[in-house]
Design a protein around this motif. Structure first.
Motif, PDB file in Angstrom:
ATOM      1  N   ARG A  84       0.870  -1.193   0.000  1.00  0.00           N
ATOM      2  CA  ARG A  84       0.000   0.000   0.000  1.00  0.00           C
ATOM      3  C   ARG A  84       0.900   1.234   0.000  1.00  0.00           C
ATOM      4  O   ARG A  84       2.077   1.138   0.394  1.00  0.00           O
ATOM      5  CB  ARG A  84      -0.949  -0.028   1.195  1.00  0.00           C
ATOM      6  CG  ARG A  84      -0.277  -0.122   2.513  1.00  0.00           C
ATOM      7  CD  ARG A  84      -1.230  -0.389   3.672  1.00  0.00           C
ATOM      8  NE  ARG A  84      -0.447  -0.763   4.836  1.00  0.00           N
ATOM      9  CZ  ARG A  84       0.005   0.106   5.738  1.00  0.00           C
ATOM     10  NH1 ARG A  84      -0.262   1.395   5.620  1.00  0.00           N
ATOM     11  NH2 ARG A  84       0.727  -0.298   6.760  1.00  0.00           N
ATOM     12  N   PRO A  85       0.380   2.368  -0.415  1.00  0.00           N
ATOM     13  CA  PRO A  85       1.223   3.563  -0.441  1.00  0.00           C
ATOM     14  C   PRO A  85       1.684   3.911   0.969  1.00  0.00           C
ATOM     15  O   PRO A  85       0.944   3.718   1.935  1.00  0.00           O
ATOM     16  CB  PRO A  85       0.276   4.651  -0.967  1.00  0.00           C
ATOM     17  CG  PRO A  85      -0.896   3.950  -1.530  1.00  0.00           C
ATOM     18  CD  PRO A  85      -0.995   2.621  -0.862  1.00  0.00           C
ATOM     19  N   GLY A  86       2.923   4.354   1.114  1.00  0.00           N
ATOM     20  CA  GLY A  86       3.441   4.731   2.425  1.00  0.00           C
ATOM     21  C   GLY A  86       4.251   6.000   2.275  1.00  0.00           C
ATOM     22  O   GLY A  86       4.869   6.205   1.229  1.00  0.00           O
ATOM     23  N   PHE A  87       4.256   6.819   3.310  1.00  0.00           N
ATOM     24  CA  PHE A  87       5.016   8.063   3.182  1.00  0.00           C
ATOM     25  C   PHE A  87       6.305   8.017   3.996  1.00  0.00           C
ATOM     26  O   PHE A  87       6.296   7.811   5.204  1.00  0.00           O
ATOM     27  CB  PHE A  87       4.178   9.275   3.635  1.00  0.00           C
ATOM     28  CG  PHE A  87       5.024  10.510   3.693  1.00  0.00           C
ATOM     29  CD1 PHE A  87       5.480  11.108   2.527  1.00  0.00           C
ATOM     30  CD2 PHE A  87       5.433  11.039   4.918  1.00  0.00           C
ATOM     31  CE1 PHE A  87       6.308  12.227   2.569  1.00  0.00           C
ATOM     32  CE2 PHE A  87       6.254  12.154   4.969  1.00  0.00           C
ATOM     33  CZ  PHE A  87       6.690  12.744   3.788  1.00  0.00           C
ATOM     34  N   PHE A  88       7.403   8.173   3.304  1.00  0.00           N
ATOM     35  CA  PHE A  88       8.714   8.358   3.931  1.00  0.00           C
ATOM     36  C   PHE A  88       9.409   9.419   3.080  1.00  0.00           C
ATOM     37  O   PHE A  88       9.465   9.261   1.847  1.00  0.00           O
ATOM     38  CB  PHE A  88       9.541   7.064   3.910  1.00  0.00           C
ATOM     39  CG  PHE A  88       8.855   5.920   4.592  1.00  0.00           C
ATOM     40  CD1 PHE A  88       8.969   5.726   5.953  1.00  0.00           C
ATOM     41  CD2 PHE A  88       8.069   5.035   3.861  1.00  0.00           C
ATOM     42  CE1 PHE A  88       8.299   4.687   6.578  1.00  0.00           C
ATOM     43  CE2 PHE A  88       7.410   3.999   4.475  1.00  0.00           C
ATOM     44  CZ  PHE A  88       7.522   3.816   5.831  1.00  0.00           C
ATOM     45  N   GLY A 104       6.676   5.794  -2.173  1.00  0.00           N
ATOM     46  CA  GLY A 104       6.969   4.960  -1.011  1.00  0.00           C
ATOM     47  C   GLY A 104       5.863   3.943  -0.798  1.00  0.00           C
ATOM     48  O   GLY A 104       4.708   4.181  -1.171  1.00  0.00           O
ATOM     49  N   PHE A 105       6.223   2.795  -0.247  1.00  0.00           N
ATOM     50  CA  PHE A 105       5.235   1.731  -0.023  1.00  0.00           C
ATOM     51  C   PHE A 105       5.374   1.145   1.379  1.00  0.00           C
ATOM     52  O   PHE A 105       6.458   1.186   1.972  1.00  0.00           O
ATOM     53  CB  PHE A 105       5.436   0.567  -1.009  1.00  0.00           C
ATOM     54  CG  PHE A 105       5.457   0.992  -2.448  1.00  0.00           C
ATOM     55  CD1 PHE A 105       4.279   1.279  -3.121  1.00  0.00           C
ATOM     56  CD2 PHE A 105       6.668   1.114  -3.127  1.00  0.00           C
ATOM     57  CE1 PHE A 105       4.306   1.673  -4.447  1.00  0.00           C
ATOM     58  CE2 PHE A 105       6.704   1.512  -4.453  1.00  0.00           C
ATOM     59  CZ  PHE A 105       5.517   1.793  -5.118  1.00  0.00           C
ATOM     60  N   GLU A 106       4.288   0.590   1.844  1.00  0.00           N
ATOM     61  CA  GLU A 106       4.315  -0.234   3.055  1.00  0.00           C
ATOM     62  C   GLU A 106       4.004  -1.652   2.612  1.00  0.00           C
ATOM     63  O   GLU A 106       2.967  -1.882   1.986  1.00  0.00           O
ATOM     64  CB  GLU A 106       3.244   0.206   4.061  1.00  0.00           C
ATOM     65  CG  GLU A 106       3.541   1.479   4.793  1.00  0.00           C
ATOM     66  CD  GLU A 106       4.537   1.311   5.942  1.00  0.00           C
ATOM     67  OE1 GLU A 106       5.107   0.210   6.084  1.00  0.00           O
ATOM     68  OE2 GLU A 106       4.741   2.284   6.670  1.00  0.00           O
ATOM     69  N   ASP A 138       2.963  -5.101   3.937  1.00  0.00           N
ATOM     70  CA  ASP A 138       2.451  -5.774   5.145  1.00  0.00           C
ATOM     71  C   ASP A 138       2.354  -7.266   4.873  1.00  0.00           C
ATOM     72  O   ASP A 138       2.190  -7.695   3.723  1.00  0.00           O
ATOM     73  CB  ASP A 138       1.048  -5.264   5.493  1.00  0.00           C
ATOM     74  CG  ASP A 138       1.037  -3.774   5.772  1.00  0.00           C
ATOM     75  OD1 ASP A 138       2.084  -3.237   6.148  1.00  0.00           O
ATOM     76  OD2 ASP A 138      -0.049  -3.157   5.606  1.00  0.00           O
ATOM     77  N   GLU A 159       2.714  -4.630   9.776  1.00  0.00           N
ATOM     78  CA  GLU A 159       3.572  -3.740   8.987  1.00  0.00           C
ATOM     79  C   GLU A 159       5.022  -4.222   9.134  1.00  0.00           C
ATOM     80  O   GLU A 159       5.547  -4.279  10.232  1.00  0.00           O
ATOM     81  CB  GLU A 159       3.414  -2.347   9.580  1.00  0.00           C
ATOM     82  CG  GLU A 159       4.143  -1.256   8.880  1.00  0.00           C
ATOM     83  CD  GLU A 159       4.060   0.018   9.724  1.00  0.00           C
ATOM     84  OE1 GLU A 159       2.938   0.506   9.932  1.00  0.00           O
ATOM     85  OE2 GLU A 159       5.111   0.474  10.184  1.00  0.00           O
ATOM     86  N   PRO A 204       8.663  -1.405   5.023  1.00  0.00           N
ATOM     87  CA  PRO A 204       8.498  -0.179   4.256  1.00  0.00           C
ATOM     88  C   PRO A 204       9.601  -0.057   3.202  1.00  0.00           C
ATOM     89  O   PRO A 204      10.739  -0.471   3.450  1.00  0.00           O
ATOM     90  CB  PRO A 204       8.609   0.925   5.297  1.00  0.00           C
ATOM     91  CG  PRO A 204       9.177   0.318   6.503  1.00  0.00           C
ATOM     92  CD  PRO A 204       9.073  -1.158   6.407  1.00  0.00           C
TER      93      PRO A 204
END
Ligand code: FA5
Length: 355
Positions: free
Chosen positions: A259-263, A269-271, A273, A294, A297
């Motif tokens: 899923r989209p992740g913010f870094f 960025g992705f997460e 899981d 999670e 990342p």
């Protein structure tokens, strides 16, 4: 008389040959050269001989006496050597035996489950051409935040509650500020600055965050950073490496979701899981009742990060990831509370691979 000496000699040799015990040989010696022994009696008779006879018989009788003494002493020392060798052979400790007394009374050591998984992951990445890097636990602001596109006033700093060595608000602006690294991403920066692309490496290590602990959160935990930089690297390469590592670790297909992740240091960025293996997705304290944990990342390295690492983003690109190693260990072994890992409880530790 000469005949008597020869007969005594043959007699002695015949009796000596079968003897194997020290006492038997000493008896035989006494029988021939003791005070009243056969040869000693012959020597005593010298006084009754005429000078001519004495001259020839005397030296030969003494010769036989020396011969008997030497033969007996030789046999005695042979027996002594044999006994010493036998004792050495019996007392020898065979370290290849697993059931000797020493092993039974000594408890074996073993590897911590985190070490087992870390070594496995290192081997997998080494086989895919990655280097393994290390970095400092006490880090400066530049390597932990700024070079990763997280300037001082960036809200992303709040995502990682930091143990500072100096209060960042009272330390003079020109002084370097030090902290306990909040992630292994500091080694991304150090790795980029110390090599030329293309390169790929991983960096396992302990990290520190001022967080409240629960079943899936510790203040001191382990991450495994990874980075690959080269030309035309894509999200497909990233997904391939992530899937390969999970398949190798779990030895089966595990359900994952991206899923989209913010870094700030990756874009996109992705997460990644993983379906919780403690409750099989039904919901538990480890996955906070959502059925997913999670774990990994990741994303494509932000151009600003490449620039801070001395790499031209117009020429090179790449991906990076930061695997939560303790959570991976929990999923692999079905451990339902991260705090067991640091408890030091031998009942817990001794369940894993022993030497
Ligand atoms: C980071 O630390 C990023 N540096 C990871 C990264 C690297 C992203 C490179 C992109 C590219 P995050 O704070 O989510 O991200 O931590 C990474 C993993 O560490 C999490 O997925 C989780 O598995 C684990 N983790 C985070 N906080 C804790 C904690 N308190 N206790 C145990 N594990 C944790």
């Amino acid at each position: 008389m000469a005949h008597d000496l020869e007969k005594a000699k043959q007699d002695f040799l015949a009796k000596l040959a079968p003897l194997t015990k020290e006492a038997e040989i000493l008896n035989l010696k006494s029988e021939f050269v003791g005070k009243t022994g056969v040869v000693s009696e012959m020597l005593k008779s010298l006084k009754d001989m005429n000078p001519e006879e004495r001259k020839t018989f005397g030296p030969r009788a003494n010769e036989l006496k020396d011969f008997i003494n030497d033969q007996c002493n030789l046999q005695l020392s042979k027996i002594e050597v044999e006994e010493i060798n036998k004792k050495l052979a019996e007392d020898r400790i065979d370290i290849s035996l697993t059931d000797n007394i020493q092993v039974k009374t000594t408890k074996g050591g073993g590897f911590h489950p985190r070490t087992i998984i870390q070594q496995e992951i290192e081997d997998i990445f080494l086989s895919m051409g990655f280097d393994v890097l290390d970095g400092p636990h006490i880090e400066d602001e530049f390597h932990n935040f700024e070079a990763l596109n997280i300037p001082a006033d960036h809200p992303a700093r709040d995502m990682q509650d930091t143990f500072w060595f100096h209060d960042p608000h009272t330390t003079p602006a020109d002084t370097k500020k030090y902290l306990l690294r909040t992630h292994t991403s500091n080694i991304q920066v150090r790795g980029m600055l110390s090599r030329k692309p293309p390169f790929r490496f991983i960096a396992p290590g302990v990290v520190f965050r001022s967080e409240r602990t629960d079943a899936s959160h510790e203040m001191v935990f382990t991450q495994l950073e990874g980075m690959m930089v080269g030309k035309d690297i894509s999200v497909a390469n990233l997904i391939y490496f992530m899937k390969t590592i999970l398949k190798e670790i779990f030895k089966k297909d595990v359900e994952v979701r991206l899923r989209p992740g913010f870094f700030p240091f990756v874009e996109p960025g992705f997460e990644l899981d993983i379906r919780c293996l403690i409750c099989s997705g039904a919901g538990c304290s480890v996955c906070k009742q959502i059925g997913w944990v999670e774990l990994l990342p990741c994303g494509m390295i932000h151009p600003n990060v490449l620039k801070a690492g001395g790499i031209d983003p117009n020429e090179y690109n790449g991906f990076a990831f930061g695997l939560g190693l303790d959570r991976l260990v929990m999923m692999r072994y079905g451990i339902d509370d991260i705090r067991h890992l640091q408890s030091g409880d031998l009942r817990f530790n001794s369940q894993f691979k022993l030497f």
